[in-house]
Design a protein around this motif. Structure first.
Motif, mmCIF file in Angstrom:
data_model
loop_
_atom_site.group_PDB
_atom_site.id
_atom_site.type_symbol
_atom_site.label_atom_id
_atom_site.label_comp_id
_atom_site.label_asym_id
_atom_site.label_seq_id
_atom_site.Cartn_x
_atom_site.Cartn_y
_atom_site.Cartn_z
ATOM 1 N N THR A 160 0.787 -1.236 0.000
ATOM 2 C CA THR A 160 0.000 0.000 0.000
ATOM 3 C C THR A 160 0.815 1.281 0.000
ATOM 4 O O THR A 160 0.259 2.356 -0.204
ATOM 5 N N GLN A 161 2.111 1.227 0.313
ATOM 6 C CA GLN A 161 2.930 2.436 0.472
ATOM 7 C C GLN A 161 2.401 3.334 1.580
ATOM 8 O O GLN A 161 2.525 4.568 1.527
ATOM 9 N N VAL A 162 1.816 2.712 2.584
ATOM 10 C CA VAL A 162 1.277 3.437 3.742
ATOM 11 C C VAL A 162 2.269 3.345 4.899
ATOM 12 O O VAL A 162 2.911 2.316 5.096
ATOM 13 N N ASN A 163 2.405 4.428 5.643
ATOM 14 C CA ASN A 163 3.257 4.428 6.835
ATOM 15 C C ASN A 163 2.468 3.861 8.012
ATOM 16 O O ASN A 163 1.496 4.483 8.458
ATOM 17 N N VAL A 164 2.846 2.703 8.492
ATOM 18 C CA VAL A 164 2.142 2.055 9.600
ATOM 19 C C VAL A 164 2.865 2.360 10.900
ATOM 20 O O VAL A 164 4.092 2.200 11.004
ATOM 21 N N ARG A 165 2.099 2.810 11.875
ATOM 22 C CA ARG A 165 2.674 3.133 13.181
ATOM 23 C C ARG A 165 1.804 2.513 14.270
ATOM 24 O O ARG A 165 0.616 2.272 14.084
ATOM 25 N N MET A 166 2.413 2.272 15.423
ATOM 26 C CA MET A 166 1.696 1.748 16.583
ATOM 27 C C MET A 166 1.726 2.812 17.683
ATOM 28 O O MET A 166 2.743 3.496 17.849
ATOM 29 N N PHE A 167 0.627 2.926 18.414
ATOM 30 C CA PHE A 167 0.631 3.811 19.579
ATOM 31 C C PHE A 167 0.284 3.002 20.817
ATOM 32 O O PHE A 167 -0.761 2.359 20.877
ATOM 33 N N HIS A 168 1.188 3.036 21.791
ATOM 34 C CA HIS A 168 0.946 2.407 23.088
ATOM 35 C C HIS A 168 1.062 3.493 24.153
ATOM 36 O O HIS A 168 2.113 4.137 24.273
ATOM 37 N N LEU A 169 0.022 3.682 24.919
ATOM 38 C CA LEU A 169 0.011 4.731 25.926
ATOM 39 C C LEU A 169 1.150 4.553 26.928
ATOM 40 O O LEU A 169 1.745 5.532 27.388
ATOM 41 N N ARG A 170 1.469 3.301 27.247
ATOM 42 C CA ARG A 170 2.540 3.075 28.227
ATOM 43 C C ARG A 170 3.886 3.577 27.706
ATOM 44 O O ARG A 170 4.739 4.014 28.500
ATOM 45 N N HIS A 171 4.111 3.542 26.377
ATOM 46 C CA HIS A 171 5.364 4.067 25.835
ATOM 47 C C HIS A 171 5.415 5.588 25.973
ATOM 48 O O HIS A 171 6.474 6.156 26.270
ATOM 49 N N TRP A 172 4.291 6.245 25.752
ATOM 50 C CA TRP A 172 4.245 7.701 25.954
ATOM 51 C C TRP A 172 4.483 8.017 27.420
ATOM 52 O O TRP A 172 5.234 8.949 27.750
ATOM 53 N N ASN A 173 3.882 7.244 28.306
ATOM 54 C CA ASN A 173 4.079 7.459 29.748
ATOM 55 C C ASN A 173 5.550 7.424 30.126
ATOM 56 O O ASN A 173 6.006 8.200 30.975
ATOM 57 N N GLU A 174 6.287 6.496 29.523
ATOM 58 C CA GLU A 174 7.694 6.303 29.889
ATOM 59 C C GLU A 174 8.564 7.519 29.566
ATOM 60 O O GLU A 174 9.554 7.771 30.244
ATOM 61 N N GLN A 175 8.174 8.277 28.542
ATOM 62 C CA GLN A 175 9.015 9.418 28.160
ATOM 63 C C GLN A 175 8.431 10.775 28.558
ATOM 64 O O GLN A 175 9.122 11.799 28.465
ATOM 65 N N ALA A 176 7.168 10.797 29.009
ATOM 66 C CA ALA A 176 6.534 12.068 29.379
ATOM 67 C C ALA A 176 6.932 12.457 30.804
ATOM 68 O O ALA A 176 6.829 11.651 31.732
ATOM 69 N N SER A 177 7.370 13.683 30.981
ATOM 70 C CA SER A 177 7.677 14.178 32.328
ATOM 71 C C SER A 177 6.388 14.354 33.116
ATOM 72 O O SER A 177 5.285 14.377 32.553
ATOM 73 N N ALA A 178 6.537 14.505 34.426
ATOM 74 C CA ALA A 178 5.360 14.749 35.269
ATOM 75 C C ALA A 178 4.643 16.022 34.836
ATOM 76 O O ALA A 178 3.411 16.107 34.878
#
Length: 334
Positions: A257-275
């Motif tokens: 398809t020439q589509v950019n496939v991405r995954m979003f996991h909330l726990r991964h965002w949590n790991e890098q987001a500051s308080a």
């Protein structure tokens, strides 16, 4: 002090492996708060780990539950006593399916009085995921065409409202005509019911043959594949869930398809987001609720925490009419 909790000691069907037990409640440590829980929703993301999907990173026995609301009962050293008695979301600490939860004070999200307990209990998984995927991950702009499947769900209705806020054009995909009127009212530009309409031709007609800039897939399986083929070349397919339980060979989809496939996991965002970023993101979602730009579905049923077996059976069998809440005796709607 002893208090009730829900635990599972082995993986399996939730109604078979969840047990109500007593546990010793420890006082909060430095920088922590102890929260007496009021209500917790049952989400697919709570049930899927119990069935063993992520067994490689879950130690047993464990207490499930990712979100919920409660009242600060006790604070640890270095935490202001002014927090005692305040309503908070005690997130990213212990599992919430228990009477008392310990978490970091800097991550506990304060809840203003204008938000009731039923709404507060649901403020994390779906609203934060939807907000982040639209703003940070996909960077949606006014006029962008976006397809979202499973749109009759709680998170689908949030995407519909965010389409009105952020002014992207939402093509909502459902499998029932029952959701069409509500989704249009909430902000969707188009609703496609795939029980009586083929998805690809309908999307091509709506987008004048271009396809959508992005698709957000919560289902996986054939529905996820169908969504991918509706994305224009160099557009994005974002996977945020696997409700079907059927994984997709995304490398093959990318090749075809020439589509950019991405995954979003909330726990991964949590790991890098500051308080600070964590709290600011919740404040933005709370602001949308205050401004009446976002309204979460009212719960359809509630069960006492000790009736967890009946509650999970109801959660797995009911239609998209609102979350099932696990409540404590002090629960009220306000």
């Amino acid at each position: 002090m002893k208090a009730k909790c829900v635990r599972f000691h082995k993986f399996g069907e939730p109604q078979h492996v969840l047990q109500v037990e007593d546990r010793n409640v420890q006082s909060p440590g430095t920088g922590e708060v102890l929260v007496r829980m009021i209500a917790r929703p049952i989400n697919p993301s709570d049930l899927i780990p119990i069935k063993g999907a992520y067994s490689h990173r879950i130690g047993l026995p464990t207490i499930p539950g990712y979100e919920g609301v409660g009242i600060v009962e006790e604070v640890g050293p270095s935490v202001s006593k002014s927090l005692i008695g305040t309503r908070v979301l005690p997130l990213r600490g212990e599992g919430t399916w228990q009477e008392f939860v310990k978490t970091s004070a800097e991550l506990a999200v304060p809840i203003p009085d204008f938000i009731n307990n039923a709404t507060a209990a649901q403020l994390y998984i779906n609203p934060i995921t939807a907000w982040l995927t639209c703003t940070e991950v996909l960077g949606l702009q006014p006029g962008d065409d976006v397809l979202v499947n499973a749109c009759g769900s709680s998170i689908g209705r949030i995407f519909a409202q965010l389409s009105a806020v952020l002014r992207f054009r939402l093509i909502a995909v459902t499998r029932s005509e029952a959701y069409t009127e509500d989704l249009i009212r909430l902000g969707a530009s188009h609703v496609i019911n795939t029980s009586n309409t083929s998805l690809y031709p309908a999307v091509m007609e709506i987008t004048h043959g271009r396809g959508v800039k992005a698709a957000i897939d919560s289902i996986g399986g054939s529905a996820g594949i169908d969504a991918a083929y509706c994305v224009r070349p160099n557009g994005s397919l974002l996977s945020i869930g696997l409700l079907s339980g059927i994984p997709i060979n995304w490398s093959k989809i990318i090749e075809n398809t020439q589509v950019n496939v991405r995954m979003f996991h909330l726990r991964h965002w949590n790991e890098q987001a500051s308080a600070q970023i964590w709290q600011a993101t919740f404040r933005r979602v709370i602001e949308l609720i205050h401004n009446k730009q976002l309204k979460l579905m009212a719960p359809s049923l509630q069960f006492d925490l000790s009736d967890v077996t009946k509650a999970v059976q109801a959660a797995e069998s009911h239609e998209n009419t609102g979350k099932i809440l696990l409540t404590s005796k002090m629960y009220t709607e306000g």
